[in-house]
Design an enzyme around this catalytic site. Sequence first.
Site, PDB file in Angstrom:
ATOM      1  N   GLU A  76      -9.910   2.676  -5.583  1.00 16.99           N
ATOM      2  CA  GLU A  76      -9.631   4.279  -4.718  1.00 16.99           C
ATOM      3  C   GLU A  76      -7.864   4.374  -5.904  1.00 16.99           C
ATOM      4  OE1 GLU A  76     -10.847   3.802   0.259  1.00 16.99           O
ATOM      5  OE2 GLU A  76      -8.568   2.799  -0.513  1.00 16.99           O
TER       6      GLU A  76
ATOM      7  N   TYR B   7     -16.006  -5.353   7.951  1.00 17.20           N
ATOM      8  CA  TYR B   7     -14.091  -4.522   8.106  1.00 17.20           C
ATOM      9  C   TYR B   7     -14.222  -4.420   9.985  1.00 17.20           C
ATOM     10  CZ  TYR B   7     -13.260  -2.637   3.951  1.00 17.20           C
ATOM     11  OH  TYR B   7     -13.110  -2.623   2.287  1.00 17.20           O
ATOM     12  N   PHE B   8     -13.146  -5.548  10.073  1.00 17.92           N
ATOM     13  CA  PHE B   8     -13.031  -5.086  11.513  1.00 17.92           C
ATOM     14  C   PHE B   8     -12.399  -4.441  11.873  1.00 17.92           C
ATOM     15  CE2 PHE B   8     -13.985 -10.329  12.033  1.00 17.92           C
ATOM     16  CZ  PHE B   8     -15.427 -10.077  11.820  1.00 17.92           C
TER      17      PHE B   8
ATOM     18  N   TRP C  42      -7.932  -4.108   8.638  1.00 17.70           N
ATOM     19  CA  TRP C  42      -7.237  -3.262   8.034  1.00 17.70           C
ATOM     20  C   TRP C  42      -5.951  -2.382   9.179  1.00 17.70           C
ATOM     21  CZ3 TRP C  42      -6.260  -3.165   3.473  1.00 17.70           C
ATOM     22  CH2 TRP C  42      -7.579  -3.735   2.021  1.00 17.70           C
ATOM     23  N   THR C  43      -4.872  -1.989   9.159  1.00 17.44           N
ATOM     24  CA  THR C  43      -4.428  -2.312  10.422  1.00 17.44           C
ATOM     25  C   THR C  43      -3.934  -0.717  10.245  1.00 17.44           C
ATOM     26  OG1 THR C  43      -2.417  -2.818   9.219  1.00 17.44           O
ATOM     27  CG2 THR C  43      -2.850  -4.695  10.163  1.00 17.44           C
TER      28      THR C  43
ATOM     29  N   HIS D  72      -3.019   3.307  -4.969  1.00 22.68           N
ATOM     30  CA  HIS D  72      -1.808   3.180  -3.561  1.00 22.68           C
ATOM     31  C   HIS D  72      -0.477   2.624  -3.716  1.00 22.68           C
ATOM     32  CE1 HIS D  72      -5.920   2.402  -0.789  1.00 22.68           C
ATOM     33  NE2 HIS D  72      -6.187   1.982  -1.739  1.00 22.68           N
TER      34      HIS D  72
ATOM     35  N   ASP E 194       0.705  -1.880   0.376  1.00 19.02           N
ATOM     36  CA  ASP E 194       0.289   0.253   0.124  1.00 19.02           C
ATOM     37  C   ASP E 194       0.969   1.396   0.108  1.00 19.02           C
ATOM     38  OD1 ASP E 194      -2.858   1.954   0.596  1.00 19.02           O
ATOM     39  OD2 ASP E 194      -3.002   0.024   1.006  1.00 19.02           O
TER      40      ASP E 194
END
Length: 532
Positions: free
Chosen positions: A295, A387-388, A437-438, A231, A159
């Site tokens: 995106e 989405y966690f 997603w982090t 990205h 990314d």
Amino acid sequence: MIPRPNLLSNLSGSYELTSGAAVSGPEDLVDAVRLALPVLDLRPGDAGAVDLRHDPALGPEAYRLVVGSRGVEITAGDRAGAFYAGQSLHQLLPPASYRFSAEAAWIVPGVRIEDAPRFSWRGLHLDVARHFFPKREVLRLIDLMGMHKLNRLHLHLVDDQGWRVESRAYPRLHEVASHRSRTATNHYREPDAYDEIPHGGYYSLDDLTEIAAYARARAVIVVPEIDVPGHAQAILAAYPEFGSSDDDYQVLERWGITPAILSPMPPTVEFLTTIFDELIGAIGETPYVHIGGDEVVLDHWAASPEITAYRDSLGLSSMGELQAWFLRRLADVLADRGARAVVWDEAFVSGELRHDTLVMPWRGMGVGRRAAAAGHDVIATPVFPLYFDYAESASADEPMAIGDAITVADVAAFSPAPDDWSGEERSRVVGAQAQLWTERIPDPRTLDYRAWPRACALAEVAWSGSAGADFPARLEEHLGRLDAIGVEYRPLDGPKPWQRRRPHRPATVRVAEVMKRVDSMTHDAESTRPSV
């Protein structure tokens, strides 16, 4: 038992299963069951306490498990079915059986289980680009996935904020693009703030080989993602010649996205082809490679006379069509290597994909339905409820999250193939996948907290098709297994004091409002940049 089996009948009698007991049957099935029950140290033998048979008629990943006074009988459709039978057998034992001990003996109740998955794709996505997670954490996640009969590990390897895999052909990718000088720490929509601590890391190709082999042994397929053409800022920090402008790029330190975009010209396709060959060479023969397509900010393409001329030479009328052409070209490259391309839903909206490309509709099941109606296989991945990285409650007691709230109950209520879809559309849904997603998951302890027990609900839905009415009660019991393993999950009644850390800003981003906004964007082929 989680996930809930299709059929579970209690039988009279029981059987004592002891450490070192013999297991008999085809070698590959025996190996699978032993992996599922390491605490028992089962030993291969000509006749055993656990007897295995192979019956292809049961189908992929299916199994039958019978426990009686004479022992355990397992019939499996394939190696994965044997592994899942072993996991179900383990869940018949008490939580203490998930702790290692020198010697063990456990009473297995008499049961008959007949089981097969509703969906073939039961996935977890792990973003290792925003925050890097070492190989040991990936292997541990694979173990937990296998325990829950989850079978696709989607690794988001690149990314704007980092590149995470060795490249021997383009070494500046791991030498330059794999690290950044600092990381954003501010809450969403608040002024930029940074920790001033360098962050980075990458997997060697040998690491990827090991990860993929470890996963295959546990019935998990690794799905690598090289997210293009957007990205791309980390890539361009290492190799600016593949960009679409003369900008000077550095690996991005903040969150969100940028206008950085790869050029669609032939040298970029050649570059990415080499990267794909390195990935596939390391992972081994793989059925899927994710190529992103989300995106994408097309401004630099539109401003380039060279790219505009190239688009015109291809007979295309818009930059959106050029993006679609670019992704189709990459999908063709992958098809030549025996892999199907997977994309996020913007790639479907932008233009015609290869017919065999799988679509992940993160912006909602509305666009997922349109992709299914167009003949694409679909993996359900909507922000709500999968989405966690969203908090599990609108409370400052939660650790920092992008928004709120997505609960265990929300995940358990999700239907990957909604009843109001046509039969043909429903048949195109191959499964469901939760996303980790982090940006705001900086370490393994937070990863545990975000993933579990919501991933237990995902496992139930993806394996069984829906959560059973008794899921909450079964989950309460299942948490004892996670305790024994050492998973630092979020307690059902809220975080423990040490799990709160940097407090969440509740109600800053509400997931219901996000879903309305991104769903409306899916009807516009040019709406590819929601967070610029």
